[in-house]
Design a protein around this motif. Structure first.
Motif, mmCIF file in Angstrom:
data_model
loop_
_atom_site.group_PDB
_atom_site.id
_atom_site.type_symbol
_atom_site.label_atom_id
_atom_site.label_comp_id
_atom_site.label_asym_id
_atom_site.label_seq_id
_atom_site.Cartn_x
_atom_site.Cartn_y
_atom_site.Cartn_z
ATOM 1 N N SER A 9 0.832 -1.202 0.000
ATOM 2 C CA SER A 9 0.000 0.000 0.000
ATOM 3 C C SER A 9 0.867 1.254 0.000
ATOM 4 O O SER A 9 1.920 1.286 0.651
ATOM 5 N N TYR A 10 0.388 2.272 -0.713
ATOM 6 C CA TYR A 10 1.117 3.533 -0.831
ATOM 7 C C TYR A 10 0.191 4.702 -0.507
ATOM 8 O O TYR A 10 -1.004 4.663 -0.780
ATOM 9 N N ILE A 13 0.861 7.610 -5.525
ATOM 10 C CA ILE A 13 1.537 7.020 -6.672
ATOM 11 C C ILE A 13 1.612 8.093 -7.742
ATOM 12 O O ILE A 13 0.594 8.673 -8.117
ATOM 13 N N MET A 26 -2.307 4.084 -14.791
ATOM 14 C CA MET A 26 -2.759 4.261 -13.422
ATOM 15 C C MET A 26 -4.260 4.509 -13.380
ATOM 16 O O MET A 26 -4.974 3.983 -12.517
ATOM 17 N N ASN A 29 -6.248 1.372 -14.129
ATOM 18 C CA ASN A 29 -6.194 0.424 -13.021
ATOM 19 C C ASN A 29 -6.658 1.026 -11.693
ATOM 20 O O ASN A 29 -6.443 0.431 -10.634
ATOM 21 N N GLU A 30 -7.258 2.199 -11.771
ATOM 22 C CA GLU A 30 -7.945 2.836 -10.640
ATOM 23 C C GLU A 30 -7.027 3.091 -9.454
ATOM 24 O O GLU A 30 -7.400 2.881 -8.294
ATOM 25 N N ILE A 31 -5.803 3.544 -9.744
ATOM 26 C CA ILE A 31 -4.895 3.950 -8.662
ATOM 27 C C ILE A 31 -4.394 5.372 -8.918
ATOM 28 O O ILE A 31 -3.261 5.709 -8.578
ATOM 29 N N ARG A 32 -5.228 6.188 -9.513
ATOM 30 C CA ARG A 32 -4.868 7.577 -9.810
ATOM 31 C C ARG A 32 -6.030 8.494 -9.410
ATOM 32 O O ARG A 32 -6.808 8.932 -10.240
ATOM 33 N N PHE A 201 0.500 -3.947 -11.685
ATOM 34 C CA PHE A 201 -0.170 -3.265 -10.585
ATOM 35 C C PHE A 201 -0.898 -4.210 -9.624
ATOM 36 O O PHE A 201 -1.453 -3.746 -8.622
ATOM 37 N N THR A 205 -1.786 -1.145 -3.947
ATOM 38 C CA THR A 205 -2.989 -0.427 -3.588
ATOM 39 C C THR A 205 -2.669 0.968 -3.094
ATOM 40 O O THR A 205 -1.547 1.256 -2.664
ATOM 41 N N LEU A 206 -3.658 1.820 -3.165
ATOM 42 C CA LEU A 206 -3.513 3.212 -2.749
ATOM 43 C C LEU A 206 -4.339 3.439 -1.500
ATOM 44 O O LEU A 206 -5.544 3.149 -1.472
ATOM 45 N N GLU A 208 -6.478 5.431 1.156
ATOM 46 C CA GLU A 208 -7.401 6.564 1.054
ATOM 47 C C GLU A 208 -6.962 7.678 1.996
ATOM 48 O O GLU A 208 -6.471 7.429 3.094
#
Length: 209
Positions: A9-10, A13, A26, A29-32, A201, A205-206, A208
């Motif tokens: 997890s980050y 990104i 990104m 893949n829904e991490i932006r 990816f 995960t990102l 929240e």
């Protein structure tokens, strides 16, 4: 560092160029959740990007540094940021701007100022950040990590993706701490590698806000 070591997890990104490909992937893949300063720009010379980060974006996109090169399309101008050799073809619409006057400049500059402020805030406050750069040599990456070491207060990982005549994902095993370098096929790199990016990816995960 291997690709498997990037899993986790980050807090943020970010794309560090060289084209829009990292930002596109990104987003797919829904991490932006938000835009970075270099997401939709052409920043093909990595030493200039490294200098931009070392300078904390000082002078970036100042009006005196902008030069209209040509039309990027029937809707947008292709504009060079001459201080850092970065190019924009998503910001200055033809119907709003009349070179040499860039009438939309105040709103464009305000947009980048917001993105830069968030970028620097994330670097200062995040526990863990993932940066992604397409097209970089080993030596250029060494210089970039030296700047990131000073810029990022927490920990970070850097994913370097070079496009080459390969099949699938090829790990390069560069001897750099915090860096995972891989190669992807250079045929139809804009969307021909969509499935490979999704594989990259997986497990990333990102967090929240």
């Amino acid at each position: 560092m291997q690709l498997a070591d990037l899993k986790g997890s980050y807090d943020a990104i970010y794309s560090l160029g060289d084209l829009c490909i990292p930002a596109i992937q990104m987003e797919l893949n829904e991490i932006r959740p938000f835009a970075g300063p270099l997401d939709w720009m052409q920043s093909q010379n990595l030493p200039d990007v490294t200098r931009l980060l070392a300078n904390r974006f000082a002078g970036f996109m100042d009006l005196s540094h902008l030069e209209v090169i040509s039309k990027a399309s029937d809707k947008l101008y292709y504009v060079k940021e001459t201080e850092y050799n970065v190019y924009s073809n998503h910001d200055f619409y033809i119907h709003q701007n009349f070179p040499p006057e860039l009438n939309a400049y105040p709103e464009v500059k305000a947009k980048y100022d917001r993105r830069i402020a968030r970028f620097l805030e994330k670097a200062a406050l995040s526990q863990k950040i993932l940066y992604i750069r397409t097209e970089a040599t080993l030596e250029e990456t060494k210089e970039l990590t030296a700047v990131l070491d000073a810029l990022v207060a927490g920990s970070y990982r850097l994913l370097v993706i070079n496009h080459a005549p390969v099949q699938g994902i090829v790990e390069q095993h560069w001897p750099l701490q915090n860096v995972c370098a891989i190669q992807l096929p250079n045929d139809e790199k804009w969307h021909g590698n969509d499935a490979l990016w999704t594989q990259i990816f997986q497990g990333i995960t990102l967090l929240e806000d």
